[in-house]
Design an enzyme around this catalytic site. Structure first.
Site: not given
Ligand code: UDX
Length: 459
Positions: A22, A115
């Site tokens: 987020h 948010d």
């Molecule tokens: C969560 C939910 O799981 C997701 O489905 C929802 O839409 C938003 O909140 P998350 O599971 O962390 O988020 O997944 P994602 O939405 O893909 O966000 C992860 C973020 O972390 C991305 O911006 C990605 O670039 C970043 N990231 C991930 C890194 O910077 N490094 C990493 O090694 C992995």
């Protein structure tokens, strides 16, 4: 400087829910606003501020309290306790912050971009007569589904296998967000997601991290009822090959990225030869699933960069990292955008979190979708069947995606003839994402409209 003066720069507070997925898009959006002459301040919780590993760049930060200043969610012990206390303590500390800023001559707040996981952000904005802009960090499709559940038009538990929601293709029950499909699996999560809509009609703006061509029908449907504006993807423009902004530092990471190791390793690989694997900041894999994934990566005989968060590390098969060290690199966190933008990366095995989905699409990387929970199944459905930039893995009756299935999907999106269309679509969507945020593109125009309304509130 007085409002109404030509030089006056409106001040927005940006209030994300304290989760990586987020904060990232809301921080990027605040940078885009700053580039267009708006003053922006990120508001984080006190605990999160202590844990920030990288700077937020040029964006100032203020803090509020969630009631757990020493440990955040972990200190709360449960999501229920966390959300309850945040609701009790958060509005008061946000009010105090706005009062404090009001009394300092040049920092008075004009707008809160909040948010909707924190719907009380809008109540506080309205108490002070400020502009209140909701910022959805999930897809418009997913927001629409939750809204239809909120309104009672999708009844839970779901009994139908064909779900019809305006603006969306017919969905099967397993395409629904997991909190809906597996009703009762995460009641607090579902409550937070439904509560997003409790005061939506009072919001002055409803901003969504998507772009018009991507979700045209559902955006247009929603825009009949609310002031919806698609403003994404919020990928820093340097990664879209366009230096629109001076946003070199996109950094914000709760976990510490292994940047140098990843970059050095990627530089030594051949173009499009690497499978990048990550399941975002929250998803947990079953031990058996981790083993199958490890076997699949080994069987694929391709190079891989796998993000295994420290909390997941013990699930890796013994010695796997050592045994595969010629082909693979395992890190606990990486600079994902830099990785996806690297020429060596040929495909992305992803959980389909909305940020990862948009990031892959904006950088033209075909995906192997392995959704875990939350909105990820819905995102995976769109990736595989609507935008066709990837393939969704099939799980067996135990819910496990086997090694052979992983190999099949990876081969399809990287080499196979069958995957040619997917690779071409990935490039096509990359261009469309770029067009949307480029000067005069659909998202850029929406941001301009938002900015212009803040600068000239009476026009
Ligand atoms: C969560 C939910 O799981 C997701 O489905 C929802 O839409 C938003 O909140 P998350 O599971 O962390 O988020 O997944 P994602 O939405 O893909 O966000 C992860 C973020 O972390 C991305 O911006 C990605 O670039 C970043 N990231 C991930 C890194 O910077 N490094 C990493 O090694 C992995």
């Amino acid at each position: 400087m007085e409002k109404g003066n030509k030089e006056y720069k409106p001040h927005c507070l940006i209030l994300p829910f304290p989760l990586q997925g987020h904060i990232n898009p809301m921080l990027q959006f605040s940078k885009r606003l700053a580039h267009k002459g708006i003053r922006t301040t990120m508001v984080t919780t006190k605990y999160l501020f202590k844990t920030i590993q990288e700077s937020l760049g040029s964006i100032p930060v203020e803090t509020i309290s969630d009631g757990y200043d020493n440990g955040g969610l972990a200190e709360a012990g449960s999501a229920v306790a966390y959300v309850e206390k945040f609701l009790k303590i958060g509005p008061k500390t946000l009010t105090d912050l706005i009062e404090r800023l009001k009394n300092s001559s040049d920092s008075a707040v004009d707008c809160i971009i909040y948010d909707p996981f924190i719907p009380w952000g809008l109540d506080v904005a309205k108490k002070f007569g400020l502009v209140g802009a909701m910022f959805f960090t999930q897809s418009c499709a997913v927001d629409q589904i939750y809204y239809y559940v909120y309104k009672g038009e999708i009844k839970l538990p779901i009994t139908d296998n064909e779900i019809r929601v305006p603006g969306l293709p017919v969905l099967e029950s397993s395409d629904m967000p997991s909190f809906i499909y597996v009703y009762g699996s995460y009641p607090t999560g579902l409550e937070v997601l439904l509560n997003q809509f409790q005061n939506v009609e009072k919001a002055d703006w409803v901003l969504v991290n998507t772009f018009h061509k991507l979700e045209q029908e559902v955006i247009d449907w929603m825009a009949k009822f609310w002031p919806v504006k698609a403003i994404g993807p919020t990928i820093p423009s340097m990664y879209l090959d366009k230096m629109l902004l001076n946003d070199k530092e996109y950094g914000f990471s709760i976990l510490k990225p292994d940047t140098d190791a990843c970059k050095e390793w990627l530089h030594e690989r051949q173009t499009r030869s690497v499978i990048y694997v990550s399941f975002g900041s929250l998803a947990q894999l079953q031990v058996e699933q981790m083993e199958e994934l490890a076997k699949g990566l080994r069987m694929s005989n391709k190079c891989f960069l796998w993000v295994v968060r420290a909390s997941e590390e013990s699930k890796l098969p013994e010695n796997f990292a050592n045994e595969t060290s010629k082909k693979g690199l395992i890190v606990s966190w990486c600079p994902q955008l830099e990785v996806l933008a690297h020429d060596s990366v040929g495909c992305f095995i992803t959980h389909c979190g909305w940020n990862s989905t948009l990031e892959a699409m904006s950088l033209g990387i075909p995906v192997v979708a392995m959704p875990r929970w939350s909105d990820q199944c819905t995102n995976a459905k769109f990736v595989s069947d609507i935008w066709k930039t990837g393939i969704r893995t099939r799980a067996d009756e135990k819910g496990i995606v086997r090694d052979t299935e992983i190999v099949r999907c990876v081969e399809l999106v990287t080499d196979g003839d069958e995957g040619k269309e997917i690779r071409m679509n990935a490039i096509k969507w990359k261009e469309m994402a770029r067009e949307a945020v480029d000067k005069g593109g659909s998202s850029d125009r929406n941001i301009e409209e938002f900015v212009s309304a803040l600068v000239n509130p009476l026009s």
